[in-house]
Design an enzyme around this catalytic site. Structure first.
Site, PDB file in Angstrom:
ATOM      1  N   ASN A  65       5.341 122.256 -39.291  1.00  0.00           N
ATOM      2  CA  ASN A  65       6.077 123.185 -40.225  1.00  0.00           C
ATOM      3  C   ASN A  65       7.582 123.240 -40.276  1.00  0.00           C
ATOM      4  OD1 ASN A  65       7.031 124.833 -37.897  1.00  0.00           O
ATOM      5  ND2 ASN A  65       5.659 126.170 -38.385  1.00  0.00           N
ATOM      6  N   ARG A 104      -6.240 117.838   6.083  1.00  0.00           N
ATOM      7  CA  ARG A 104      -6.419 117.323   4.712  1.00  0.00           C
ATOM      8  C   ARG A 104      -7.567 116.535   4.748  1.00  0.00           C
ATOM      9  NH1 ARG A 104      -3.172 111.659   4.355  1.00  0.00           N
ATOM     10  NH2 ARG A 104      -2.657 111.755   7.035  1.00  0.00           N
ATOM     11  N   LEU A 135       9.997 123.671 -38.476  1.00  0.00           N
ATOM     12  CA  LEU A 135      10.993 124.375 -37.967  1.00  0.00           C
ATOM     13  C   LEU A 135      10.691 124.998 -36.531  1.00  0.00           C
ATOM     14  CD1 LEU A 135      11.973 126.480 -40.915  1.00  0.00           C
ATOM     15  CD2 LEU A 135      13.179 124.560 -39.976  1.00  0.00           C
ATOM     16  N   GLN A 159       9.045 114.586  -0.049  1.00  0.00           N
ATOM     17  CA  GLN A 159       7.658 114.679  -0.295  1.00  0.00           C
ATOM     18  C   GLN A 159       7.098 115.686   0.718  1.00  0.00           C
ATOM     19  OE1 GLN A 159       6.263 111.634  -1.734  1.00  0.00           O
ATOM     20  NE2 GLN A 159       8.475 111.585  -2.137  1.00  0.00           N
ATOM     21  N   HIS A 188       2.009 131.837 -29.810  1.00  0.00           N
ATOM     22  CA  HIS A 188       2.834 132.872 -30.681  1.00  0.00           C
ATOM     23  C   HIS A 188       2.315 132.995 -31.967  1.00  0.00           C
ATOM     24  CE1 HIS A 188       4.729 128.758 -31.189  1.00  0.00           C
ATOM     25  NE2 HIS A 188       4.996 129.587 -32.628  1.00  0.00           N
ATOM     26  N   GLU A 225       0.541 115.967 -12.750  1.00  0.00           N
ATOM     27  CA  GLU A 225       0.190 117.087 -12.502  1.00  0.00           C
ATOM     28  C   GLU A 225       0.167 118.386 -13.137  1.00  0.00           C
ATOM     29  OE1 GLU A 225       2.816 115.215 -11.334  1.00  0.00           O
ATOM     30  OE2 GLU A 225       2.214 114.435  -9.380  1.00  0.00           O
ATOM     31  N   PHE A 232       4.204 118.433  -4.730  1.00  0.00           N
ATOM     32  CA  PHE A 232       4.125 118.097  -6.376  1.00  0.00           C
ATOM     33  C   PHE A 232       3.378 119.034  -7.132  1.00  0.00           C
ATOM     34  CE2 PHE A 232       4.229 113.620  -4.172  1.00  0.00           C
ATOM     35  CZ  PHE A 232       5.489 113.628  -4.292  1.00  0.00           C
TER      36      PHE A 232
END
Lengths: 669, 669
Positions: B177, B368, B179, B477, B70, B416, B441
């Site tokens: 700072n 996988r 704040l 899971q 910002h 993660e 996850f």
């Protein structure tokens, strides 16, 4: 060894045996992670914690959260020792028909928190500990974590907030067994992990103590002292060995989540017997449970705070007729109504009906501001209501609640995961948490929300600053995936008001929804009030805001796009084109009946328009709902990465403003 | 005051002025957050950091990440001082046509990381610092954070991993700072925040130093020392005041993100002039920029490492003709091709075409596992490939890559968020990161993935253990919302192989996709190989695996449900019912053409079946894609919270197995 230690060693031995038997029977499960925690659980459940196992929901009970949820065999084994699970049930672990799931869920009636995604338990514990203070109760919250999960940032959010809120009633325990799933832990690879953890938690303001996690006497001593902490949360770092007690896998890599075959199981049980000879020969009840203090002793142990399990070493007679024998009379957990958890918790909630608000048609007010105003009204209607906000209270307007009820407002700072975790804890202890932040930042807590849904927590969630219409702050601040995320939570409801009246009424509806997560999507900009204050907005409904007998298309908008749809309606009317317009203030559950009926009267053609990405948003929800029917659905949604600019420029750029709607109507009509 | 300090003070003064002017002109933006950081930015950009502003992508440049996104006005102001942004462009901040957005995005060519969701920058910095070591370069990575964002868990994940990987080339700075947006920070409310932060980071293994954040000389000294750290990451905690330099709002609450009106702006600029008299009267170039070292000096300052900006105090002549005057010749950032960032980064990547794998039809292998095997092959094909895994490498099979290329494998432990943040950093520095963990996850990193998409990072993501078919481990899971999450990322592609051949080919496709995030969903259980090894699986396609000239319905499956669909096909064929079957191996982008064409030949009827919740999944994607046509779509998806059990029991319970498909076919055919 004194009598207490002998008793606790026996309990731990029994629980170890059962952990092996359960996982071997199931053919999967986390036996080594259970064995490292056995002595900790023995010390907690059978000495340190003050609770009544016969009244699990007694609000004065100490609470226990198994953050390392995969070690659930040891928790089930503990409840067997407490007489609440039969041997047969125990061996049904992980079966489809069993309530003893692979990780703790609320189908098992003695679950304090659904876990299994690591690093969440301590957040929930922070919420429980705060709830204790809020409800002026003395119970303590114990959270057992694995050492691997300490790498999760969520743990450190909780660590900071526990210190900030001086949670002297929160005790964390790290089962520091050195080994994770596929590697030693980060800290173990760097040196003496317990010393490192101690330094880290101490720097975060905790009292941190290292203890031999396999010495029940030392555990009792340090945990009992932690229970009486005066001024800060306590983290007990227990030096343990994974698979402790069985040479086959003790302190060895490659055994995480591995069940033993029949031969291995036999060996392991034999090794266990050999290792814990004294515990093995300790007297049992006829049911094979560890003989603990008898009924009378248990009663002696109870305080008016509802304590049930404190060991009373002075009186040891009748130890062979332990209170554990009550177990057999209960019929076990599988016979219990698994869905009884929530009704019991929400018993205290009466339906809240706020008086109608005083917004006037045509006045411009942002729905996010109304969220704050309605929350103040709910705060007056129920003491249960608490508000949590992640350091944007002046944007979400949670600050209105804080001003009205400062003692029920919890600043969560920029720690969205922990905010949601805390809310789970508040819910679990009978309060009604409303959490708020920017819709986009709720993605930070997606896993916590997922676990909250698995844990059937009735969180009330508000995501502000939805969509490109926030304007100049740019894409990082725009919630454009929140509808998809929230629709995907089991039992959730998703609400999206377009004006002040509907926003106010929907916040009221959230207070009355106890079956899961309710989500309210609010808008940054002020939008005109379009409804009379007496109108009602039931969950599962929608509003037909424009309809005639010659509509060529039904346009479905919500929030800021409803107003664009109304502008398009006016513009098109001037050109002689008539459209029906629905305000889809409730996206889930969807009012398919009304949508279908209006669509049928509008040439079977729908255009959805939303300030959200297409994936999982309003357009897909509607398309899927009517996809088996002869109704066309066209979509206007945000389809590319937005940027900074004025709201009207961005609505135009995304193709979801009045002009884009009018254009689409002409295309498809 | 020495010459260097006078120069830096002048730069800071100029940047403060511009921060006020930009935000006032825009009518929004974060001026006070920019002013607290001005001296830090001056010290970094105009002395400490070694980089060539003319070659932003020079791989030897020090890198700067503005985690407190910002405060971007101060970053833009710095690049104006560096001559890369014209005054006119600067004043276009936050306008629709400007590349100077409300938070940094890659539309601005000098952005190192898209930020705006707090607490992510340090994760990305960890990745960049690791990339430096991986590519054997000496550049340093600086990350400027706000003090509020330190409450984010992601920061502490990064803190742990930076220590674990001994990142002596990573320097964090906290602009302390006091704040936040709506409240003082947690640590400020508890006492001396800088001292607390110092203790916390030191306990995590960092060198931590406190410095006066408004003393440029002290800043240069401490930051230069940090740049040369021998053995650990360094955190500089700068004591600053929010809005420093303007009495109107300095160190005051209520001014976060508030722009000044015309009168306030005038006052503020006057106060600034009064406060920084010396800086105000310091000489400028004709263009109003701070007179820095001249062209010659800049060249002197360059090292062969590509350094451009080091101040050379010995030679001060011609200081009025600074190198900054180059600015005017560049035409500013708005004229640059904003989309040039990625092509430049991926220049080094040639298309990879792996040889066909050797899987044989009928063999059973889990997708996988194929992910790991294909990754090994990619590792051989390109040195750019790195693998990151969140402590489940033996489940995702990333361990195969680790075994083959241990120096290109990064264990992210159970963190993660940081894994994804690290991957963003790797990508930014020209490596090709593949990240893997359980699909469920990945929700933990949803915000990081969202920011990665905003930052156009080409992450390759693998989510394993998708759906209820994982079985006994239970709902915590099971990835059941990952398709929705990944489809919702701009420019993402979503791949979901059903067998080994397609999995292998799709991993190859991921390596060749550079425009955004590619997601691969893999399955726990072994599934039979159904494709010949020579078949290709282009992104955006699908496979028609069963079709006849008398199909009554088109069934679309993917992953495990494709096999259920094939079983249903066989079963129904025996009963004389014929169905077409599509393998939707690519869910995004969707092959609507093929789907439409097969559906038209199958009585215009589609049944989708998926091991995922309905919201945002395959069913909704397909329904939305054909919703404007006369094609019926019916959905089989997971509609209630699943539990533990055998995969086949759970597929049946969810109503997504062969039997449920066959039943549905008969219903709708």
């Amino acid at each position: 060894m004194n009598e207490k230690s002998a008793f606790l060693n026996r309990v731990a031995y029994q629980m170890r045996q059962w952990s092996i038997k359960m996982t071997s029977k199931a053919g999967s499960g986390h036996v080594t992670s259970s064995l490292s925690a056995a002595d900790i659980i023995a010390a907690l459940f059978f000495d340190v914690m003050q609770f009544d196992p016969d009244q699990f929901n007694n609000p004065n009970n100490d609470r226990f959260i198994l953050s390392k949820g995969h070690a659930v065999p040891i928790l089930y084994a503990a409840w067997r020792e407490l007489g609440k699970i039969t041997d047969e049930e125990l061996l049904s672990y992980r079966e489809f028909t069993s309530v003893l799931e692979g990780h703790p869920t609320f189908r098992f009636a003695y679950t304090e928190a659904a876990t299994g995604s690591l690093g969440i338990g301590l957040s929930i514990g922070v919420g429980q500990a705060l709830a204790a203070k809020q409800t002026k109760r003395d119970f303590k919250t114990f959270v057992l974590m694995g050492d691997s999960e300490v790498s999760e940032g969520s743990v450190w959010e909780a660590a900071q907030l526990a210190t900030f809120y001086t949670l002297n009633n929160l005790i964390g325990i790290i089962d520091c067994n050195r080994l994770g799933q596929s590697t030693p832990t980060m800290e173990a690879l760097e040196g003496d992990a317990p010393e490192r953890f101690k330094k880290m938690f101490a720097a975060f303001g905790w009292q941190a103590e290292i203890v031999d996690g396999h010495d029940v006497s030392a555990l009792v001593s340090v945990l009992s002292a932690a229970r009486e902490s005066a001024d800060r949360p306590v983290m007990i770092i227990a030096r343990t060995k994974k698979g402790y007690g069985v040479d086959l896998f003790e302190d060895q890599e490659g055994f995480h989540g591995k069940a033993l075959n029949e031969q291995q199981e036999k060996e392991a049980l034999a090794q266990l017997r050999e290792r814990f000879k004294d515990a093995h020969s300790y007297p049992s009840t006829s049911s094979g449970r560890t003989a603990g203090p008898n009924e009378a002793q248990a009663k002696l142990g109870k305080t008016e705070r509802g304590t049930g399990c404190a060991f009373t070493s002075e009186d040891e007679e009748e130890k062979n007729n332990g209170w554990n024998s009550r177990a057999e009379n209960q019929g076990g957990v599988n016979s219990q109504n698994a869905s009884s958890v929530r009704p019991e918790l929400v018993e205290g909630y009466e339906r809240i009906s706020l008086p109608n608000p005083e917004y006037k048609k045509g006045d411009a007010i942002a729905t996010r501001k109304v969220y704050g105003q309605a929350l103040v009204a709910l705060g007056a209607a129920s003491d249960h209501v608490v508000s949590l906000d992640a350091e944007v209270k002046n944007s979400t307007y949670a600050e209105l609640f804080e001003k009205a009820y400062p003692d029920r407002f919890y600043q969560s700072f920029i720690a969205e995961q922990n905010m949601v975790g805390m809310a789970i804890g508040f819910d679990r202890r009978g309060l009604m948490p409303f959490v708020s932040t920017f819709a986009c930042f709720l993605t930070r807590a997606h896993d916590h929300l997922r676990m909250a849904a698995i844990g059937q927590a009735a969180l009330r969630v508000c995501g502000s600053h939805a969509g490109v219409s926030i304007g100049q702050d740019g894409p990082s601040q725009m919630g454009l995936e929140d509808i998809a995320m929230m629709r995907g939570l089991p039992e959730s409801i998703v609400l999206y008001p377009s004006d002040a009246v509907s926003a106010y009424k929907l916040v009221n509806e959230m207070a009355n929804y106890h079956d899961g997560i309710s989500y309210l999507r609010t808008t940054r900009m002020a939008t005109p009030v379009i409804y009379d204050a007496h109108e009602s907005f039931p969950v599962g409904g929608c509003k037909v805001v424009q309809q005639s007998d010659r509509d060529q298309v039904l346009v479905i908008g919500a929030g800021v796009t409803l107003h664009e749809a109304l502008k398009a309606h006016e513009k098109l009317a001037q050109e002689g084109v008539s459209i029906a317009v629905i305000d889809l203030y409730c996206i889930k559950p969807l009012d398919v009946t009304t949508i279908r009926s209006v669509a049928r009267a509008s040439h079977n053609t729908i255009i959805t328009v939303e300030d959200h990405y297409l994936a999982g948003g309003i357009g897909e929800a509607v398309a899927a709902a009517v996809s088996s029917e002869d109704i066309e659905v066209h979509h206007l949604a945000v389809s590319h990465l937005p940027r900074s600019g004025k709201p009207e420029e961005l609505l135009a750029d995304a193709g979801i403003d009045a002009q884009a709607i009018a254009k689409k109507v002409k295309e498809v009509a």
